[in-house]
Scaffold this motif. Structure first.
Motif, PDB file in Angstrom:
ATOM      1  N   VAL A  43       0.831  -1.204   0.000  1.00 17.88           N
ATOM      2  CA  VAL A  43       0.000   0.000   0.000  1.00 17.88           C
ATOM      3  C   VAL A  43       0.867   1.257   0.000  1.00 17.88           C
ATOM      4  O   VAL A  43       1.848   1.351   0.741  1.00 17.88           O
ATOM      5  N   CYS A  44       0.464   2.231  -0.833  1.00 20.44           N
ATOM      6  CA  CYS A  44       1.166   3.517  -0.883  1.00 20.44           C
ATOM      7  C   CYS A  44       0.744   4.377   0.312  1.00 20.44           C
ATOM      8  O   CYS A  44      -0.440   4.497   0.619  1.00 20.44           O
ATOM      9  N   PRO A  98      -8.633   7.099   4.180  1.00 24.10           N
ATOM     10  CA  PRO A  98      -9.383   6.225   5.086  1.00 24.10           C
ATOM     11  C   PRO A  98      -9.104   6.501   6.563  1.00 24.10           C
ATOM     12  O   PRO A  98      -9.942   6.201   7.406  1.00 24.10           O
ATOM     13  N   CYS A 107       0.537   7.381   0.546  1.00 22.93           N
ATOM     14  CA  CYS A 107      -0.308   8.499   0.141  1.00 22.93           C
ATOM     15  C   CYS A 107      -1.783   8.139   0.168  1.00 22.93           C
ATOM     16  O   CYS A 107      -2.636   9.017   0.304  1.00 22.93           O
ATOM     17  N   ASP A 108      -2.102   6.849   0.040  1.00 23.43           N
ATOM     18  CA  ASP A 108      -3.507   6.424  -0.004  1.00 23.43           C
ATOM     19  C   ASP A 108      -4.096   6.167   1.378  1.00 23.43           C
ATOM     20  O   ASP A 108      -5.272   5.817   1.498  1.00 23.43           O
ATOM     21  N   VAL A 168     -10.993  -1.144   3.162  1.00 19.01           N
ATOM     22  CA  VAL A 168     -10.868  -0.857   4.590  1.00 19.01           C
ATOM     23  C   VAL A 168     -11.706  -1.878   5.357  1.00 19.01           C
ATOM     24  O   VAL A 168     -12.920  -1.759   5.440  1.00 19.01           O
ATOM     25  N   LEU A 199      -8.603   2.228  -1.207  1.00 21.44           N
ATOM     26  CA  LEU A 199      -8.211   0.983  -0.546  1.00 21.44           C
ATOM     27  C   LEU A 199      -9.388   0.257   0.086  1.00 21.44           C
ATOM     28  O   LEU A 199     -10.386   0.870   0.450  1.00 21.44           O
ATOM     29  N   ALA A 235       1.444  -4.046  -6.262  1.00 21.95           N
ATOM     30  CA  ALA A 235       1.148  -2.926  -5.372  1.00 21.95           C
ATOM     31  C   ALA A 235      -0.031  -2.109  -5.891  1.00 21.95           C
ATOM     32  O   ALA A 235      -0.226  -1.973  -7.097  1.00 21.95           O
ATOM     33  N   CYS A 236      -0.825  -1.545  -4.967  1.00 27.07           N
ATOM     34  CA  CYS A 236      -1.866  -0.604  -5.345  1.00 27.07           C
ATOM     35  C   CYS A 236      -1.199   0.662  -5.847  1.00 27.07           C
ATOM     36  O   CYS A 236      -0.340   1.217  -5.166  1.00 27.07           O
ATOM     37  N   PRO A 237      -1.629   1.173  -6.994  1.00 30.41           N
ATOM     38  CA  PRO A 237      -1.020   2.410  -7.484  1.00 30.41           C
ATOM     39  C   PRO A 237      -1.485   3.578  -6.625  1.00 30.41           C
ATOM     40  O   PRO A 237      -2.557   3.523  -6.031  1.00 30.41           O
ATOM     41  N   PRO A 238      -0.692   4.638  -6.560  1.00 30.54           N
ATOM     42  CA  PRO A 238      -1.106   5.835  -5.827  1.00 30.54           C
ATOM     43  C   PRO A 238      -2.450   6.317  -6.346  1.00 30.54           C
ATOM     44  O   PRO A 238      -2.691   6.305  -7.548  1.00 30.54           O
ATOM     45  N   GLY A 239      -3.320   6.740  -5.453  1.00 28.30           N
ATOM     46  CA  GLY A 239      -4.651   7.174  -5.833  1.00 28.30           C
ATOM     47  C   GLY A 239      -5.677   6.078  -5.692  1.00 28.30           C
ATOM     48  O   GLY A 239      -6.866   6.303  -5.909  1.00 28.30           O
ATOM     49  N   SER A 240      -5.256   4.890  -5.344  1.00 23.87           N
ATOM     50  CA  SER A 240      -6.188   3.777  -5.179  1.00 23.87           C
ATOM     51  C   SER A 240      -7.140   4.023  -4.023  1.00 23.87           C
ATOM     52  O   SER A 240      -6.763   4.619  -3.008  1.00 23.87           O
TER      53      SER A 240
END
Lengths: 116, 116
Positions: free
Chosen positions: A55-56, A63, A58-59, B22, B20, B13-18
């Motif tokens: 997980v980045c 949440p 930034c994301d 929760v 997520l 990996a999840c790209p930035p802006g994903s």
DNA sequence: TGTCAATATTGATATCTGTCTATTCTCGAA
DNA sequence: TTCGAGAATAGACAGATATCAATATTGACA
């Protein structure tokens, strides 16, 4: 027949005045590691990472509803404790679960359960 | 080809802006329970109890080097969290390990490990 | 090289918590 | 019923920490 004798006869309890067995163990270190995980925000971070893979950072802001420095602070604690892995990709920082580290953090509790 | 595309292609990996995933979960409660165990003194108490079986509160003062009220305070926290059992015998209070309770406290960490 | 964006660090502050002293409570025994 | 001992509670205080705003750092890209 004293009260202590009754205690010994009726139960497996140490009578008052017993010199107890005090096991060896780095409780301070174990507690410090557990403290890192024993936090609402950091538990949520760990569960989000576990659910999403890598997980980045930034994301996480959305949440969690916390400021960027605060999240960075928590991620650093988790990383220093060995709970997560960290990989820089350009300007982004990716975090993943460190299973081995988590297991070490968890070890004291597992040991307590195995000895009871 | 953006950096994000490279990320997706080269990693999981999840790209930035994903947005997520929760997961649901009472992190506050889990953290509160873990906090009880994440303390040097309380870990030591738990390990002494585990090594000796049922232990009289009066015998903890010596190995811990803390005042009676402080020990009582820690024992209450452990009891309220379900980590230990409590039995009054006359004026003495005996404490034992509560395996079920400890397992519940430990559950969030186990879950993290099983999902990774 | 210069600029922009993401991350990390610093400093300040409010809250939480572990500890103690003093007190109260709760039994058992005389 | 009174006394004494162990345990629990109340109140105070020092140290730790979660948070934020401000700043610094790092790396990508024009």
């Amino acid at each position: 027949m004293t009260v202590c004798d009754n205690l010994l006869a009726e139960t497996n309890a140490c009578p008052p005045g017993s010199v107890l067995i005090v096991p060896e163990g780095d409780d301070a270190r174990s507690a410090a590691l557990l403290k890192v995980v024993a936090d609402t925000t950091r538990l949520k971070i760990l569960r989000i990472i576990a659910a999403n893979g890598s997980v980045c950072a930034c994301d996480l802001e959305a949440p969690l509803g916390l400021s960027q420095p605060t999240i960075s602070h928590h991620l650093r604690q988790l990383f220093d404790a060995g709970a997560v892995t960290k990989e820089k990709r350009g300007t982004w920082a990716y975090y993943g679960i460190n299973a081995d580290g988590l297991q070490e953090i968890n070890a004291p509790l597992v040991k307590l359960l195995s000895h009871s």
